[in-house]
Design a protein around this motif. Structure first.
Motif, PDB file in Angstrom:
ATOM      1  N   LYS A 117      87.789   1.292 -11.939  1.00 35.35           N
ATOM      2  CA  LYS A 117      89.004   1.094 -12.730  1.00 35.35           C
ATOM      3  C   LYS A 117      88.809   0.128 -13.895  1.00 35.35           C
ATOM      4  CE  LYS A 117      92.167   1.787  -8.823  1.00 35.35           C
ATOM      5  NZ  LYS A 117      93.275   1.174  -8.033  1.00 35.35           N
ATOM      6  N   MET A 118      87.671  -0.620 -13.871  1.00 36.96           N
ATOM      7  CA  MET A 118      87.461  -1.645 -14.895  1.00 36.96           C
ATOM      8  C   MET A 118      86.025  -1.589 -15.408  1.00 36.96           C
ATOM      9  SD  MET A 118      89.476  -4.904 -13.177  1.00 36.96           S
ATOM     10  CE  MET A 118      89.806  -5.740 -14.735  1.00 36.96           C
ATOM     11  N   LEU A 119      85.886  -1.817 -16.714  1.00 37.23           N
ATOM     12  CA  LEU A 119      84.588  -1.837 -17.377  1.00 37.23           C
ATOM     13  C   LEU A 119      84.495  -3.144 -18.158  1.00 37.23           C
ATOM     14  CD1 LEU A 119      82.064   0.087 -18.198  1.00 37.23           C
ATOM     15  CD2 LEU A 119      83.315   0.281 -20.367  1.00 37.23           C
ATOM     16  N   LYS A 120      83.429  -3.906 -17.942  1.00 37.60           N
ATOM     17  CA  LYS A 120      83.247  -5.159 -18.684  1.00 37.60           C
ATOM     18  C   LYS A 120      82.133  -4.985 -19.705  1.00 37.60           C
ATOM     19  CE  LYS A 120      83.358  -9.719 -19.555  1.00 37.60           C
ATOM     20  NZ  LYS A 120      83.041 -10.775 -18.584  1.00 37.60           N
ATOM     21  N   ILE A 121      82.418  -5.290 -20.952  1.00 33.68           N
ATOM     22  CA  ILE A 121      81.387  -5.358 -21.985  1.00 33.68           C
ATOM     23  C   ILE A 121      81.535  -6.703 -22.681  1.00 33.68           C
ATOM     24  CG2 ILE A 121      81.037  -2.872 -22.289  1.00 33.68           C
ATOM     25  CD1 ILE A 121      82.962  -2.927 -24.639  1.00 33.68           C
ATOM     26  N   HIS A 122      80.412  -7.275 -23.106  1.00 39.36           N
ATOM     27  CA  HIS A 122      80.390  -8.678 -23.524  1.00 39.36           C
ATOM     28  C   HIS A 122      79.654  -8.793 -24.855  1.00 39.36           C
ATOM     29  CE1 HIS A 122      79.804 -12.973 -23.406  1.00 39.36           C
ATOM     30  NE2 HIS A 122      80.229 -13.094 -22.154  1.00 39.36           N
ATOM     31  N   PRO A 123      80.376  -8.889 -25.974  1.00 38.02           N
ATOM     32  CA  PRO A 123      79.726  -8.897 -27.287  1.00 38.02           C
ATOM     33  C   PRO A 123      78.622  -9.943 -27.424  1.00 38.02           C
ATOM     34  CG  PRO A 123      82.096  -8.682 -27.539  1.00 38.02           C
ATOM     35  CD  PRO A 123      81.848  -8.964 -26.082  1.00 38.02           C
ATOM     36  N   HIS A 124      78.857 -11.142 -26.889  1.00 37.47           N
ATOM     37  CA  HIS A 124      77.877 -12.212 -27.065  1.00 37.47           C
ATOM     38  C   HIS A 124      76.661 -12.009 -26.177  1.00 37.47           C
ATOM     39  CE1 HIS A 124      76.161 -16.136 -27.693  1.00 37.47           C
ATOM     40  NE2 HIS A 124      76.336 -16.488 -26.433  1.00 37.47           N
ATOM     41  N   THR A 125      76.890 -11.805 -24.879  1.00 34.94           N
ATOM     42  CA  THR A 125      75.784 -11.664 -23.933  1.00 34.94           C
ATOM     43  C   THR A 125      74.994 -10.382 -24.167  1.00 34.94           C
ATOM     44  OG1 THR A 125      77.022 -12.904 -22.270  1.00 34.94           O
ATOM     45  CG2 THR A 125      75.194 -11.584 -21.484  1.00 34.94           C
ATOM     46  N   GLN A 126      75.708  -9.284 -24.470  1.00 32.45           N
ATOM     47  CA  GLN A 126      75.031  -8.000 -24.672  1.00 32.45           C
ATOM     48  C   GLN A 126      74.618  -7.764 -26.123  1.00 32.45           C
ATOM     49  OE1 GLN A 126      78.195  -5.635 -22.510  1.00 32.45           O
ATOM     50  NE2 GLN A 126      76.377  -4.729 -21.542  1.00 32.45           N
ATOM     51  N   ARG A 127      74.985  -8.703 -26.983  1.00 39.49           N
ATOM     52  CA  ARG A 127      74.515  -8.700 -28.380  1.00 39.49           C
ATOM     53  C   ARG A 127      74.935  -7.449 -29.140  1.00 39.49           C
ATOM     54  NH1 ARG A 127      68.377 -10.359 -26.563  1.00 39.49           N
ATOM     55  NH2 ARG A 127      69.013 -12.095 -25.207  1.00 39.49           N
ATOM     56  N   PHE A 128      76.236  -7.224 -29.180  1.00 38.69           N
ATOM     57  CA  PHE A 128      76.743  -6.132 -30.003  1.00 38.69           C
ATOM     58  C   PHE A 128      77.936  -6.606 -30.816  1.00 38.69           C
ATOM     59  CE2 PHE A 128      79.153  -5.488 -26.005  1.00 38.69           C
ATOM     60  CZ  PHE A 128      80.456  -5.373 -26.478  1.00 38.69           C
ATOM     61  N   ASP A 129      78.218  -5.880 -31.867  1.00 42.92           N
ATOM     62  CA  ASP A 129      79.318  -6.204 -32.766  1.00 42.92           C
ATOM     63  C   ASP A 129      80.548  -5.402 -32.337  1.00 42.92           C
ATOM     64  OD1 ASP A 129      81.113  -6.609 -34.828  1.00 42.92           O
ATOM     65  OD2 ASP A 129      79.693  -6.121 -36.429  1.00 42.92           O
ATOM     66  N   PRO A 130      81.654  -6.071 -31.985  1.00 42.56           N
ATOM     67  CA  PRO A 130      82.859  -5.333 -31.576  1.00 42.56           C
ATOM     68  C   PRO A 130      83.388  -4.378 -32.642  1.00 42.56           C
ATOM     69  CG  PRO A 130      83.063  -7.657 -31.029  1.00 42.56           C
ATOM     70  CD  PRO A 130      81.844  -7.531 -31.890  1.00 42.56           C
ATOM     71  N   ALA A 131      83.004  -4.598 -33.895  1.00 43.75           N
ATOM     72  CA  ALA A 131      83.477  -3.726 -34.975  1.00 43.75           C
ATOM     73  C   ALA A 131      82.592  -2.499 -35.166  1.00 43.75           C
ATOM     74  CB  ALA A 131      83.544  -4.512 -36.286  1.00 43.75           C
ATOM     75  N   ARG A 140      87.710   3.998 -26.563  1.00 39.49           N
ATOM     76  CA  ARG A 140      88.671   5.106 -26.613  1.00 39.49           C
ATOM     77  C   ARG A 140      88.456   6.054 -25.443  1.00 39.49           C
ATOM     78  NH1 ARG A 140      88.944   6.642 -33.108  1.00 39.49           N
ATOM     79  NH2 ARG A 140      90.665   5.217 -33.620  1.00 39.49           N
ATOM     80  N   ARG A 141      87.194   6.316 -25.121  1.00 38.53           N
ATOM     81  CA  ARG A 141      86.906   7.197 -23.985  1.00 38.53           C
ATOM     82  C   ARG A 141      87.348   6.543 -22.684  1.00 38.53           C
ATOM     83  NH1 ARG A 141      87.524  11.601 -21.796  1.00 38.53           N
ATOM     84  NH2 ARG A 141      85.885  12.416 -20.443  1.00 38.53           N
ATOM     85  N   ALA A 142      87.174   5.236 -22.575  1.00 37.10           N
ATOM     86  CA  ALA A 142      87.640   4.521 -21.388  1.00 37.10           C
ATOM     87  C   ALA A 142      89.144   4.703 -21.207  1.00 37.10           C
ATOM     88  CB  ALA A 142      87.295   3.035 -21.494  1.00 37.10           C
ATOM     89  N   GLY A 143      89.874   4.623 -22.309  1.00 44.75           N
ATOM     90  CA  GLY A 143      91.318   4.822 -22.227  1.00 44.75           C
ATOM     91  C   GLY A 143      91.674   6.224 -21.753  1.00 44.75           C
ATOM     92  N   GLU A 144      90.937   7.223 -22.230  1.00 44.97           N
ATOM     93  CA  GLU A 144      91.178   8.595 -21.793  1.00 44.97           C
ATOM     94  C   GLU A 144      90.924   8.773 -20.293  1.00 44.97           C
ATOM     95  OE1 GLU A 144      89.771  10.521 -26.091  1.00 44.97           O
ATOM     96  OE2 GLU A 144      88.516  10.740 -24.298  1.00 44.97           O
ATOM     97  N   LEU A 145      89.987   7.979 -19.767  1.00 42.30           N
ATOM     98  CA  LEU A 145      89.632   8.066 -18.347  1.00 42.30           C
ATOM     99  C   LEU A 145      90.465   7.129 -17.466  1.00 42.30           C
ATOM    100  CD1 LEU A 145      85.753   8.160 -18.809  1.00 42.30           C
ATOM    101  CD2 LEU A 145      87.197  10.070 -18.049  1.00 42.30           C
ATOM    102  N   GLY A 146      91.350   6.351 -18.089  1.00 40.34           N
ATOM    103  CA  GLY A 146      92.180   5.421 -17.325  1.00 40.34           C
ATOM    104  C   GLY A 146      91.442   4.182 -16.871  1.00 40.34           C
ATOM    105  N   VAL A 147      90.370   3.822 -17.579  1.00 39.89           N
ATOM    106  CA  VAL A 147      89.574   2.640 -17.233  1.00 39.89           C
ATOM    107  C   VAL A 147      89.974   1.477 -18.141  1.00 39.89           C
ATOM    108  CG1 VAL A 147      87.242   1.660 -17.147  1.00 39.89           C
ATOM    109  CG2 VAL A 147      87.644   4.028 -16.405  1.00 39.89           C
TER     110      VAL A 147
END
Length: 283
Positions: A117-131, A140-147
Motif C-alpha cells: 500500500k506504500m512506496l518510499k522513494i528518497h531524493p537525497h539518499t537515492q540521488r534523484f531529482d524530484p522534478a 502517477r502510476r502509483a496513484g493509478e494502483l492505489g499506492v
C-alpha cells in the motif's frame, strides 16, 4: 457513611492512563527481523502499545536502492514482504528507483499486486531529482494502483526540496503523498497549502505529512506555536505520527506530541486515526 467513604476512595484513587492506539508510520528495518525485534522491545519497554507500523528497508549505512540495481531492489522488496507475513502488525513500505524507468514501473506493478500500500522513494539518499519526468511517471502510476507515495522532506539538501515536492504532487493529483518530516526546519513553507486549496483548479488535498523527527525539535521550543499553526494550516487530518526509528524512539516522538498545545482529538487523529483512514487499516 461507608458509602461516602467508598466513593471518596474511588475519587481519590490514582487514575490509570488509558492506552491510546498508535500507528507508527516511519520505521527503518535495516537488519530485518533483528530490527523488528529491537523496535518491538523498545516499544514494550516504554510501556507503549502499537496497532501497527510502517516498515521500510532501504537506507542506513549501506544503501542498496540506488539506480541500476533493479534485481537487488526486487530481492529486498521480497524480503520485506516476507517480514510482513511474519509480523502481522507491519505494513510493508516497498521501494524502487525512479531512474530505472520501465523496470521501476514493473516492480511497482508487481508489489502493488502483492498487496503493498506504500512506496518510499528518497531524493537525497537515492540521488534523484524530484522534478525529473521519470519521477512524475512513477508517482502517477502509483496513484493509478492505489499506492501511497512516501518521500523524504527534511530539506537537508542545498536549496531544499519542498517546492519540487509541492509541484510534483500538484502534477499527480490522483496520487496520495506523505512527505516525511513536514519539511524539517523549513516547515513554514507548507502553510502555502491553506492558500493553494482555495485556488480554483489547484489542489493539494492529496498531500499528507509525517512529523517524525521534526516534532521532537519543535515541542517546548520557541517555534512550537508556528509548528502548531502549520499543522492546522496543512490540516490535522493530513498529519501522521512516525518515529523514524532507529534514529528516534517512538516514546521520544509521542512525548513530544503530548507536549504540543493541541486538543486530545487532534492528537488522536495524528497518532492513529489519519493513518487508518489513509491506508484503510482496521480500527
Amino acid at each position: 457513611m461507608k458509602i461516602l467513604t467508598l466513593l471518596a476512595a474511588v475519587l481519590l484513587a490514582p487514575q490509570v492512563a488509558i492506552a491510546q492506539p498508535v500507528f507508527d508510520s516511519h520505521v527503518h528495518l535495516w537488519d530485518g527481523d533483528k530490527s523488528i525485534g529491537e523496535y518491538e522491545a523498545q516499544v514494550k519497554g516504554a510501556g507503549l502499545t502499537i496497532t501497527g507500523f510502517g516498515g521500510m528497508w532501504f537506507g542506513g549505512p549501506e544503501n542498496q536502492a540506488l539506480a541500476g540495481n533493479p534485481a537487488s531492489i526486487r530481492a529486498h522488496n521480497d524480503a520485506l514482504l516476507a517480514l510482513a507475513k511474519r509480523h502481522p502488525t507491519m505494513v510493508p513500505i516497498a521501494t524502487v528507483h525512479p531512474y530505472d524507468a520501465a523496470a521501476a514501473l514493473d516492480e511497482l506493478q508487481r508489489v502493488a499486486g502483492l498487496g503493498v500500500k506504500m512506496l518510499k522513494i528518497h531524493p537525497h539518499t537515492q540521488r534523484f531529482d524530484p522534478a525529473d519526468p521519470r519521477v512524475l511517471a512513477l508517482v502517477r502510476r502509483a496513484g493509478e494502483l492505489g499506492v501511497v507515495v512516501v518521500m523524504d522532506n527534511a530539506n537537508i539538501v542545498p536549496g531544499g526540496d519542498s517546492e519540487k515536492l509541492f509541484n510534483l504532487a500538484l502534477s499527480a493529483p490522483k496520487t496520495k503523498f506523505v512527505f516525511a518530516h513536514l519539511g524539517g526546519l523549513n516547515f513554514r513553507f507548507w502553510n502555502i497549502l491553506k492558500m493553494a486549496r482555495t485556488a480554483e483548479g489547484l489542489f493539494g488535498d492529496n498531500i499528507y505529512f509525517d512529523i517524525s523527527a521534526t516534532v521532537t525539535l519543535a515541542a517546548d521550543a520557541p517555534i512550537e506555536e508556528e509548528f502548531i499553526w502549520t499543522l492546522r494550516n496543512v490540516g490535522i487530518d493530513h498529519v501522521l505520527i512516525g518515529s523514524d526509528y532507529p534514529q528516534f524512539s517512538l516514546k521520544q516522538t509521542l512525548d513530544a506530541l503530548d507536549k504540543l498545545d493541541i486538543t486530545p482529538a487532534e492528537k488522536a487523529k495524528i497518532r492513529h486515526e489519519n493513518a487508518r483512514a489513509l491506508l484503510g487499516l482496521k480500527p
